[in-house]
Design an enzyme around this catalytic site. Structure first.
Site, PDB file in Angstrom:
ATOM      1  CD  GLU A 259      -3.423   7.641  -4.784  1.00  0.00           C
ATOM      2  OE1 GLU A 259      -2.568   8.430  -4.351  1.00  0.00           O
ATOM      3  OE2 GLU A 259      -3.146   6.653  -5.502  1.00  0.00           O
TER       4      GLU A 259
ATOM      5  CG  ASP B  56      -0.618  10.677  -2.292  1.00  0.00           C
ATOM      6  OD1 ASP B  56      -0.090  11.771  -2.024  1.00  0.00           O
ATOM      7  OD2 ASP B  56      -0.057   9.800  -2.980  1.00  0.00           O
TER       8      ASP B  56
ATOM      9  CG  HIS C  40      -2.778  13.100  -4.924  1.00  0.00           C
ATOM     10  ND1 HIS C  40      -2.409  13.582  -6.150  1.00  0.00           N
ATOM     11  CD2 HIS C  40      -2.383  11.804  -4.897  1.00  0.00           C
ATOM     12  CE1 HIS C  40      -1.811  12.624  -6.841  1.00  0.00           C
ATOM     13  NE2 HIS C  40      -1.781  11.540  -6.097  1.00  0.00           N
TER      14      HIS C  40
ATOM     15  CG  HIS D 163       0.535   6.872  -0.893  1.00  0.00           C
ATOM     16  ND1 HIS D 163       0.049   6.825  -2.187  1.00  0.00           N
ATOM     17  CD2 HIS D 163       0.922   5.600  -0.596  1.00  0.00           C
ATOM     18  CE1 HIS D 163       0.135   5.587  -2.648  1.00  0.00           C
ATOM     19  NE2 HIS D 163       0.657   4.830  -1.700  1.00  0.00           N
TER      20      HIS D 163
ATOM     21  NE  ARG E  27       3.386  11.847  -5.805  1.00  0.00           N
ATOM     22  CZ  ARG E  27       2.501  11.521  -6.740  1.00  0.00           C
ATOM     23  NH1 ARG E  27       2.445  12.200  -7.857  1.00  0.00           N
ATOM     24  NH2 ARG E  27       1.662  10.534  -6.554  1.00  0.00           N
TER      25      ARG E  27
ATOM     26  CD  GLU F 153       2.499   6.858  -4.803  1.00  0.00           C
ATOM     27  OE1 GLU F 153       2.044   5.874  -5.404  1.00  0.00           O
ATOM     28  OE2 GLU F 153       1.899   7.948  -4.699  1.00  0.00           O
TER      29      GLU F 153
END
Length: 278
Positions: free
Chosen positions: A160, A193, A196, A219, A225, A254
């Site tokens: 990741e 993700d 990110h 993700h 987030r 996540e």
């Protein structure tokens, strides 16, 4: 709650160790409750974050998976850093070996339940006595071993790229993919993700298309987030990009359990529902 129709392989994160209680995982606490919540909301799989390879017997995971008819999408290795302070790029050789041993044992554990392992925070960073070149050499060695070990169980290993505030090794998908190819690292896929990527990528959808063959896990998170649909990320071009590259892996939440875990889980599935027939 009932299952909602979706063309995607959906997953939700379950975390069981208290050191990560403030982390971006939807359900915290016992696996029994987490599995039951996941199936009640309508997810098809769970992504596990455990204290280590010996934290829960394999037989318990298999029994819960069978009972609830939920797949295991992936197993995180973050406890290696969060709980045990281990990094693959630690300047101390003994600590690096402990990190590699922890990761190896996690792969063996996850392999027995047919799941890939994720390498995120344990990748560490360069700096101080550790040059970037040295850190990348150590990372390459660890990923070569991780890919080979995961192959014994016919699953990939997941690497990741994180945002710049968490690592200075790789922050962008295409650059990480090019490096994996250059180092001839096999059986390692990238975890994309979206949190990110919101920080690092100029265009999330374009980045997914560019790194397409390397993408092995998603993700699904909004810009802050939290659950998709609560921030400023537009999921439509991302879904289009995933369809363009023929992505067939899991889309996993996540995210922070805000305003609470059940609301975050419900919103995650609601954010995917508009694309069910597109």
């Amino acid at each position: 709650m009932s299952r909602a129709p979706s063309p995607f392989r959906t997953a939700v994160t379950l975390c069981t160790f208290p050191e990560a209680a403030s982390g971006p995982f939807v359900f915290h606490g016992t696996l029994e409750v987490g599995f039951a919540k996941a199936v009640a909301h309508g997810f098809g799989a769970v992504e596990l974050f455990l204290a280590g390879p010996d934290a829960v017997p394999v037989e318990e995971i298999v029994a819960l998976s069978d009972q609830h008819q939920l797949a295991i999408a992936a197993v995180g290795s973050g406890a290696g850093m969060v709980k045990h302070g281990l990094s693959l790029t630690d300047p101390d050789a003994g600590q690096r070996e402990k990190a590699r041993t922890f990761l190896r044992e996690m792969i063996h554990f996850a392999g027995k339940i047919g799941a890939p392992v994720i390498l995120g925070s344990m990748q560490g960073k360069s700096g101080g006595a550790v040059s970037r070149e040295q850190a990348l050499d150590w990372l390459a060695e660890a990923l070569h071993e991780a890919g080979a070990t995961a192959a014994e169980y016919h699953v990939p290993f997941l690497y990741e790229p994180l945002n710049r505030y968490e690592t200075n090794l790789f922050n962008r998908q295409a650059i990480a993919a090019a490096w994996l190819a250059e180092r001839e690292i096999t059986n390692v896929k990238l975890l994309a993700d979206l949190f990110h990527m919101n920080i690092e990528e100029d265009d999330i959808a374009a980045a997914l298309v560019t790194a397409g063959p390397w993408i092995g896990h998603i993700h699904w998170a909004d810009s802050q987030r939290r659950a998709m649909g609560t921030g400023h990320t537009d999921p439509a071009p991302i879904i289009a990009a995933l369809r363009q590259i023929g992505y067939a892996g899991h889309i996993s939440a996540e995210i922070f359990p805000q305003p609470d875990a059940d609301a975050a889980a419900s919103q995650t599935l609601a954010s995917l529902r508009p694309f069910a027939t597109v």
